[in-house]
Design a protein around this motif. Structure first.
Motif, PDB file in Angstrom:
ATOM      1  N   TYR A  53       0.884  -1.141   0.132  1.00 45.20           N
ATOM      2  CA  TYR A  53       0.194  -0.047   0.043  1.00 45.20           C
ATOM      3  C   TYR A  53       0.798   1.172  -0.022  1.00 45.20           C
ATOM      4  O   TYR A  53       1.771   1.452   0.782  1.00 45.20           O
ATOM      5  CB  TYR A  53      -0.843  -0.003   1.299  1.00 45.20           C
ATOM      6  CG  TYR A  53      -2.045   1.005   1.159  1.00 45.20           C
ATOM      7  CD1 TYR A  53      -3.376   0.771   0.836  1.00 45.20           C
ATOM      8  CD2 TYR A  53      -1.690   2.349   1.408  1.00 45.20           C
ATOM      9  CE1 TYR A  53      -4.425   1.460   0.707  1.00 45.20           C
ATOM     10  CE2 TYR A  53      -2.836   3.364   1.414  1.00 45.20           C
ATOM     11  CZ  TYR A  53      -4.089   2.858   1.119  1.00 45.20           C
ATOM     12  OH  TYR A  53      -4.907   3.718   0.848  1.00 45.20           O
ATOM     13  N   ARG A 108      -5.518   6.515   7.134  1.00 42.34           N
ATOM     14  CA  ARG A 108      -6.191   5.346   6.364  1.00 42.34           C
ATOM     15  C   ARG A 108      -6.868   4.311   7.182  1.00 42.34           C
ATOM     16  O   ARG A 108      -6.071   4.072   8.246  1.00 42.34           O
ATOM     17  CB  ARG A 108      -5.229   4.960   5.281  1.00 42.34           C
ATOM     18  CG  ARG A 108      -4.568   5.800   4.222  1.00 42.34           C
ATOM     19  CD  ARG A 108      -5.691   6.305   3.573  1.00 42.34           C
ATOM     20  NE  ARG A 108      -4.754   7.337   2.326  1.00 42.34           N
ATOM     21  CZ  ARG A 108      -5.517   7.826   1.358  1.00 42.34           C
ATOM     22  NH1 ARG A 108      -6.633   7.981   1.417  1.00 42.34           N
ATOM     23  NH2 ARG A 108      -4.691   8.760   0.693  1.00 42.34           N
ATOM     24  N   GLU A 165     -10.259   0.411   4.255  1.00 43.06           N
ATOM     25  CA  GLU A 165      -9.728   1.011   2.987  1.00 43.06           C
ATOM     26  C   GLU A 165      -8.160   0.248   2.455  1.00 43.06           C
ATOM     27  O   GLU A 165      -8.186  -0.062   1.344  1.00 43.06           O
ATOM     28  CB  GLU A 165      -9.483   2.600   3.110  1.00 43.06           C
ATOM     29  CG  GLU A 165      -8.682   3.145   1.766  1.00 43.06           C
ATOM     30  CD  GLU A 165      -8.637   4.490   2.063  1.00 43.06           C
ATOM     31  OE1 GLU A 165      -8.307   5.204   0.862  1.00 43.06           O
ATOM     32  OE2 GLU A 165      -8.877   5.173   3.084  1.00 43.06           O
ATOM     33  N   ASN A 167      -8.033  -2.162  -0.780  1.00 39.63           N
ATOM     34  CA  ASN A 167      -7.162  -1.639  -1.968  1.00 39.63           C
ATOM     35  C   ASN A 167      -6.319  -2.950  -2.305  1.00 39.63           C
ATOM     36  O   ASN A 167      -5.975  -3.121  -3.352  1.00 39.63           O
ATOM     37  CB  ASN A 167      -6.418  -0.554  -1.468  1.00 39.63           C
ATOM     38  CG  ASN A 167      -6.711   0.937  -1.871  1.00 39.63           C
ATOM     39  OD1 ASN A 167      -6.426   1.218  -3.065  1.00 39.63           O
ATOM     40  ND2 ASN A 167      -7.594   1.324  -1.133  1.00 39.63           N
ATOM     41  N   GLN A 220      -8.437  -5.442  -4.285  1.00 41.31           N
ATOM     42  CA  GLN A 220      -8.671  -5.023  -5.801  1.00 41.31           C
ATOM     43  C   GLN A 220      -7.023  -5.062  -6.547  1.00 41.31           C
ATOM     44  O   GLN A 220      -7.319  -5.638  -7.613  1.00 41.31           O
ATOM     45  CB  GLN A 220      -8.924  -3.449  -5.637  1.00 41.31           C
ATOM     46  CG  GLN A 220      -9.126  -2.995  -7.036  1.00 41.31           C
ATOM     47  CD  GLN A 220      -9.141  -1.422  -6.920  1.00 41.31           C
ATOM     48  OE1 GLN A 220      -8.580  -0.692  -6.335  1.00 41.31           O
ATOM     49  NE2 GLN A 220     -10.208  -0.983  -7.935  1.00 41.31           N
ATOM     50  N   ARG A 221      -6.288  -4.945  -5.925  1.00 41.65           N
ATOM     51  CA  ARG A 221      -4.908  -4.994  -6.692  1.00 41.65           C
ATOM     52  C   ARG A 221      -4.596  -6.418  -6.900  1.00 41.65           C
ATOM     53  O   ARG A 221      -4.273  -6.914  -8.067  1.00 41.65           O
ATOM     54  CB  ARG A 221      -3.783  -4.301  -5.690  1.00 41.65           C
ATOM     55  CG  ARG A 221      -2.437  -4.384  -6.505  1.00 41.65           C
ATOM     56  CD  ARG A 221      -1.380  -5.531  -6.527  1.00 41.65           C
ATOM     57  NE  ARG A 221      -0.078  -5.327  -7.122  1.00 41.65           N
ATOM     58  CZ  ARG A 221       0.666  -6.137  -7.039  1.00 41.65           C
ATOM     59  NH1 ARG A 221       0.603  -7.459  -6.668  1.00 41.65           N
ATOM     60  NH2 ARG A 221       2.042  -5.773  -7.471  1.00 41.65           N
TER      61      ARG A 221
END
Length: 329
Positions: free
Chosen positions: A42, A100, A104, A108, A111-112
Motif C-alpha cells: 500500500y 487510512r 480502505e 485496496n 482490488q490489486r
C-alpha cells in the motif's frame, strides 16, 4: 504586539536549532525489508516485520469463527473454519499510512490482487468475522510461532483470505488489518506459496529435535520409520527412530502422545486408514514392549491419506506423505 510578547519571540528565534522541538522522524522499513511481488505494498506504508520459512504449515481462516466456548489458549483455527496449507511462508507486517482505515487498506490490496488473478475466498469486518473478532485475530496472528506484533484492536479488524490457482502451485494470502497506535493502520500479511518440501535434508531426528518440534508446534513428523509396501510392521532400520521416541517420552514423563500413521493416496481410502492405524499400533507395541513406555501414554491413530503435506501426483510428494507423526495429546 506588546513588548513582552516581542521579547519572547526574539528569544525563541535566538535559540540554537538543536534546542527547538523537532518533528518525529517518519517510520522507516526494517533492515532487509522486501515486498512480495504477488502482493505489493500500500502506497505510503512501511514494513516493520518480515519473516520467511522455506517450508512450513499453517491454517488460513476461510470462514467465520464461532464465538466463545473455547478454553484460553486453545486453537481458534480448525478444520471447520480454515484451510491447511503448506509451502514457503512469508509473514510481513506493514504500518500506515496515517489517515487510512483498515477497511480502505484491505480493500485496496484485494482490488490489486484480484487484478493479478487472485480470488477472495473469505472476507469480513469486525463482528461479521465471528463474535467480536477476538477469535479471528487470535487465529491469524497465532498461525505461526512467535509474536506478530500487531495491535489487538478487535473492534477495527478487517480480514480477507485470497487464493491464486496456478500450475506450479497455488498461492494463499491472508490480510489482517487493525487500527494501531495513533490510529495508524497495521496490516499483517501471510503468503503461502504451495510447493513440495525439500526431501532427504534430515536423515535422522533425535529425541532433542523431537522435543523442540513438539514444544513449538505440538507435533513432529518422522520419516525414519519405514514399512514394506502394504505391511504394518516397522522394518528393522526403523529401530533407531523408535528408540529416540522412547528417549523423548522418558525425558518427558508427563507427556502423552498420539502416534499417527499417514499414507499416500495409492490404494483405497478405507484400506489406507486401516493400514495406517495398524502401523501406528505396531509402533505403540514396540514402545511398550521393547522400551517400557506405559501404554496409557500412547494412542495409536490412522489418518490414512486424509492429511497430506504435498501433492500425491508424483513420487516426491507421495514420499512426503508417507510418514509417522508424534502429536502431543
Amino acid at each position: 504586539m506588546t513588548r513582552l510578547a516581542l521579547a519572547a519571540a526574539l528569544i525563541l528565534l535566538a535559540l540554537p536549532a538543536a534546542a527547538q522541538p523537532r518533528p518525529a522522524p517518519p517510520p522507516a522499513d526494517i533492515a532487509g525489508a522486501a515486498d512480495n511481488p504477488l502482493v505489493g505494498r500500500y502506497d505510503g506504508a512501511v514494513q516493520r516485520l518480515r519473516e520467511q520459512l522455506a517450508f512450513g504449515e499453517m491454517r488460513i481462516v476461510t470462514a467465520p469463527i464461532a464465538p466463545g466456548g473455547r478454553p484460553p489458549g486453545s486453537p481458534r483455527a480448525t478444520e471447520a473454519n480454515s484451510t491447511a496449507v503448506a509451502g514457503r511462508i512469508t509473514r510481513m507486517r506493514y504500518e500506515g499510512p496515517d489517515g487510512r482505515s483498515p477497511l480502505e487498506v484491505v480493500r485496496n490490496w484485494q482490488q490489486r490482487m484480484e487484478q493479478g488473478g487472485f480470488r477472495t475466498v473469505f472476507s469480513c469486518e469486525a463482528r461479521s468475522c465471528g463474535g467480536n473478532a477476538v477469535d479471528l485475530w487470535a487465529a491469524v496472528t497465532g498461525a505461526l510461532p512467535g509474536n506478530a506484533g500487531i495491535a489487538s484492536n478487535h473492534g477495527s479488524v478487517v480480514y480477507a483470505a485470497m487464493r491464486l490457482e496456478r500450475a506450479e502451485g497455488d498461492v494463499w494470502v491472508s490480510l489482517l488489518s487493525v487500527s494501531g497506535p495513533r490510529d495508524r493502520p497495521q496490516t499483517l500479511i501471510d503468503v503461502v506459496e504451495a510447493r513440495p518440501m525439500e526431501t532427504d535434508r534430515i536423515v535422522f531426528v533425535d529425541a532433542a529435535a523431537m522435543d523442540r518440534a513438539i514444544a513449538a508446534t505440538g507435533r513432529v513428523a518422522l520419516y525414519g520409520i519405514a514399512f514394506d509396501t502394504d505391511r504394518a510392521d516397522p522394518r528393522p532400520d526403523s529401530r533407531p527412530t523408535i528408540e529416540e521416541i522412547a528417549k523423548y517420552l522418558r525425558a518427558n514423563p508427563g507427556v502423552s502422545v498420539v502416534v499417527t500413521g499417514h499414507t499416500d493416496s495409492q490404494g483405497g481410502f478405507d484400506h489406507n486408514v486401516d493400514l495406517s492405524r495398524r502401523r501406528a499400533a505396531a509402533i505403540v507395541t514396540a514402545l511398550t514392549r521393547d522400551h517400557g513406555i506405559a501404554a496409557a501414554r500412547l494412542t495409536p491413530f490412522g489418518a490414512g491419506m486424509a492429511a497430506p503435506v504435498a501433492a500425491n501426483d508424483n513420487e516426491q510428494g507421495r514420499a512426503q506423505n508417507r510418514r509417522v507423526e508424534i502429536v502431543r495429546r
